[in-house]
Design an enzyme around this catalytic site. Sequence first.
Site, mmCIF file in Angstrom:
data_model
loop_
_atom_site.group_PDB
_atom_site.id
_atom_site.type_symbol
_atom_site.label_atom_id
_atom_site.label_comp_id
_atom_site.label_asym_id
_atom_site.label_seq_id
_atom_site.Cartn_x
_atom_site.Cartn_y
_atom_site.Cartn_z
ATOM 1 N N THR A 252 -22.041 6.950 -5.515
ATOM 2 C CA THR A 252 -23.073 5.966 -5.843
ATOM 3 C C THR A 252 -23.059 5.670 -7.334
ATOM 4 O OG1 THR A 252 -24.552 6.552 -4.021
ATOM 5 C CG2 THR A 252 -25.583 5.605 -5.978
ATOM 6 N N SER B 83 -59.602 -29.978 -10.359
ATOM 7 C CA SER B 83 -60.870 -29.262 -10.333
ATOM 8 C C SER B 83 -61.584 -29.491 -9.011
ATOM 9 C CB SER B 83 -61.760 -29.722 -11.490
ATOM 10 O OG SER B 83 -63.053 -29.155 -11.391
#
Length: 466
Positions: free
Chosen positions: A142, A319
């Site tokens: 690994t 908004s």
Amino acid sequence: MENFRKESDLLGELNVPADAYYGVQTQRAINNFKISGQLLSSYPDFIKGLAFVKKAAAKTNYELGLLEENLYFKIAEACDEIADGKYHEQFPVDMIQGGAGTSINMNANEVIANIVLEKLGKNKGEYEFCSPNDHINLSQSTNDAYPTAIKMGLLHMNIGLVERLEKIVEAFRAKGKEFHDVIKMGRTQLQDAVPMTLGQEFEAYAATLEEDISKLNNNANLFVEVNMGATAIGTGLNAPVGYATLCAKNLAQITGFPVVSAPDLVEATPDTGSYVIYSSATKRLAVKLSKICNDLRLLSSGPRAGLFEINLPPMQPGSSIMPGKVNPVIPEVVNQVCFKVFGNDLTVTFAAEAGQLQLNVMEPVLSHAIMENINFLCNALDTLRDKCVTGITANKEICLNMVKHSIGIVTALNPYIGYKKSTEIAKEALETGNSVYNLVLEKGVLSQEKLDEILDPKNMLKPHNK
């Protein structure tokens, strides 16, 4: 239990889904690491990197007489299919995990082994015919295969990032040409400075981002040095003589990148310097990108009580309580991406520093942070270009009026009447509301003809003789 098959490892037996190409060690990782929710399957270039590494390793083992021909060709075929995008759903391991990447390495080993078994007419899990460890992971650990796969993945991801960056540079440059005659006030410290054009401002955005193309590519070039053949700690135990150099050569041939073997494999195995410097390049890009987005938000502020020099494309109502409000949502989201990149770069710094002795076990979070940065930046660059930059328009008259009424143009008088007299006129203009132009004429400091020539905004956009 017919939907499962039993596989065993060091810790004993475990049920694995019968149709899964991954095996017992991948299943343990699935069970153990429910951390980020971002799986290896979310990063196709990383999977492609794993496939390239395993193919190069198999080719090297075959050429050195360690792998028989039929098995090598089947492994190579399986790796090619994975690199082409098949089986990616078979990589379900969380990107952040313990074990220094062992789970991801074994995920690749198991998937490739079971694809090969299928090609050989065998059942999944009949590893005596093709083993994840003895065949797919032959001459590897690994600790060399995993970081090499990360580097191959990052090289591919960098190509995509640079392509996005080149496109947004083109978009800003196009706006620079479009706005070449829009005269406006430049500002320093949010105060009026001297005139410029909106085109110059946008061309500067293109230029500053263009610089980062070479920075990203130069830093990514550090990834071509790999430690394949180092095995566990760099001594090359269980790899044959000549494996490291030959594997790097094969990997270069497979990927098209100029891959070379690191000169000192013991040094290269725990070293994460290339990740740190590449991450810094993504941070540098994010810093610039965020600054540009701050500018776009300021320049478009208003529409009545702000600068309002440019208009950003309206993307959505701004908004739930204020009718008619439209917000700069695209620069806002890109700002937030940049903040994420800053944080990930710090994660890379901490993870790199945490290396101990012959290995850095923090490579999973380190690689995830960089890959997440690249993905975020790619998406942000595309979004900013498509949904904002290409649709920006200029409020030409507002820009010009600000120049005409600005006290900042008095700076142009310095070479003609001196700093002190210019300061007196600027102060009086500020206190009385009178214009610089009128005050100069009233005081008889300059003739109207000369003043018109000096204060013509077009004459203040570049160096000139007195």
